[in-house]
Design a protein around this motif. Sequence first.
Motif, PDB file in Angstrom:
ATOM      1  N   GLN A  32      74.576  44.966  57.725  1.00  0.00           N
ATOM      2  CA  GLN A  32      74.004  45.213  56.413  1.00  0.00           C
ATOM      3  C   GLN A  32      72.746  44.385  56.228  1.00  0.00           C
ATOM      4  OE1 GLN A  32      76.313  43.880  53.011  1.00  0.00           O
ATOM      5  NE2 GLN A  32      75.624  45.597  51.788  1.00  0.00           N
ATOM      6  N   GLN A  34      70.344  43.232  53.387  1.00  0.00           N
ATOM      7  CA  GLN A  34      70.197  43.133  51.945  1.00  0.00           C
ATOM      8  C   GLN A  34      68.731  43.258  51.547  1.00  0.00           C
ATOM      9  OE1 GLN A  34      72.047  39.553  50.549  1.00  0.00           O
ATOM     10  NE2 GLN A  34      74.122  40.360  50.792  1.00  0.00           N
ATOM     11  N   ILE A  35      68.500  44.064  50.519  1.00  0.00           N
ATOM     12  CA  ILE A  35      67.144  44.242  50.011  1.00  0.00           C
ATOM     13  C   ILE A  35      66.928  43.239  48.885  1.00  0.00           C
ATOM     14  CG2 ILE A  35      65.513  45.841  48.958  1.00  0.00           C
ATOM     15  CD1 ILE A  35      67.041  48.107  50.285  1.00  0.00           C
ATOM     16  N   THR A  36      66.200  42.191  49.162  1.00  0.00           N
ATOM     17  CA  THR A  36      65.911  41.146  48.183  1.00  0.00           C
ATOM     18  C   THR A  36      64.422  40.839  48.202  1.00  0.00           C
ATOM     19  OG1 THR A  36      66.210  39.296  49.710  1.00  0.00           O
ATOM     20  CG2 THR A  36      68.203  40.156  48.662  1.00  0.00           C
ATOM     21  N   ASP A  37      64.018  39.959  47.286  1.00  0.00           N
ATOM     22  CA  ASP A  37      62.601  39.590  47.237  1.00  0.00           C
ATOM     23  C   ASP A  37      62.175  38.676  48.373  1.00  0.00           C
ATOM     24  OD1 ASP A  37      63.914  37.333  46.464  1.00  0.00           O
ATOM     25  OD2 ASP A  37      63.064  37.223  44.443  1.00  0.00           O
ATOM     26  N   THR A  38      63.130  38.341  49.253  1.00  0.00           N
ATOM     27  CA  THR A  38      62.773  37.524  50.420  1.00  0.00           C
ATOM     28  C   THR A  38      62.209  38.364  51.553  1.00  0.00           C
ATOM     29  OG1 THR A  38      65.022  37.683  51.338  1.00  0.00           O
ATOM     30  CG2 THR A  38      64.565  35.845  49.841  1.00  0.00           C
ATOM     31  N   LEU A  39      62.391  39.684  51.489  1.00  0.00           N
ATOM     32  CA  LEU A  39      61.855  40.552  52.535  1.00  0.00           C
ATOM     33  C   LEU A  39      60.331  40.561  52.477  1.00  0.00           C
ATOM     34  CD1 LEU A  39      64.294  43.610  52.293  1.00  0.00           C
ATOM     35  CD2 LEU A  39      64.283  41.818  54.025  1.00  0.00           C
TER      36      LEU A  39
END
Length: 252
Positions: A32, A34-39
């Motif tokens: 998985q 995760q789509i976060t603002d760290t990408l």
Amino acid sequence: MRLTHLIFLLYFFNLLGCKHPKLELTKIEGKQIQITDTLPVDSKIESYIKPYRDHIQKDLDSILAYSANTFSKSDGKLNTAIGNFMADAIYSEANPIFKKRTGKNIDMVLLNYGGIRSVLSKGNVTKRTAYQLMPFENSIVVVALKSNQVDRLVNYLIKKKRAHPISKLKLVINENDEIVEAKIKDKDIKSNKIYYVATNDYLYNGGDSMTFFKTNDSLYVLNYKIRNALIDNFRKVDTINPVIDDRFIQIK
């Protein structure tokens, strides 16, 4: 002739030697992400979509009206200011459309308590407000109900005792949950009469156990979303200041 046979045999054995083994899937692995603002942000994609995002944000934040107070669906027991506003807004916006198409008027409106997904905060009211109140894609339908189905509708409201938004229906019950008064547009509900009830497609299809909508005499699909009706109403009212009233009350 012998040379031909020899070539044929060599070709045949070559085909046998090229036969691939049968492959079988034995395992699938995945992980998985995760789509976060760290990408990391792709600058090319970001620059491409920025004008569209800015346009949408500007449109959603355009001021349409002003709310005099903060209104919540938990403010009342059998009817609430925000529920009354929403049901009245649906009547106000949908009835002219229904009248133009059918020559008839909507008799009452019934929405559902759970469909109100946000408070209406004090201050400026925008398109974004409408999306917060009604994030679903529910559309307005008008259902032709016989009087016995309206009786079932009324009994449903009494049994549930929840502030489902209603408009043009007045319902008074006593401490024993018996009907003291039940009127549509200030007139007693008559037997053998057809009533045109505006609701949403979710409730028409049995949502919140509102099974009384079927089997109906006729169904009219307005192709008009609840959210869009709210936006159109916001544009007209300037200041929003609904109240809890006597449209559904219990007397002791």
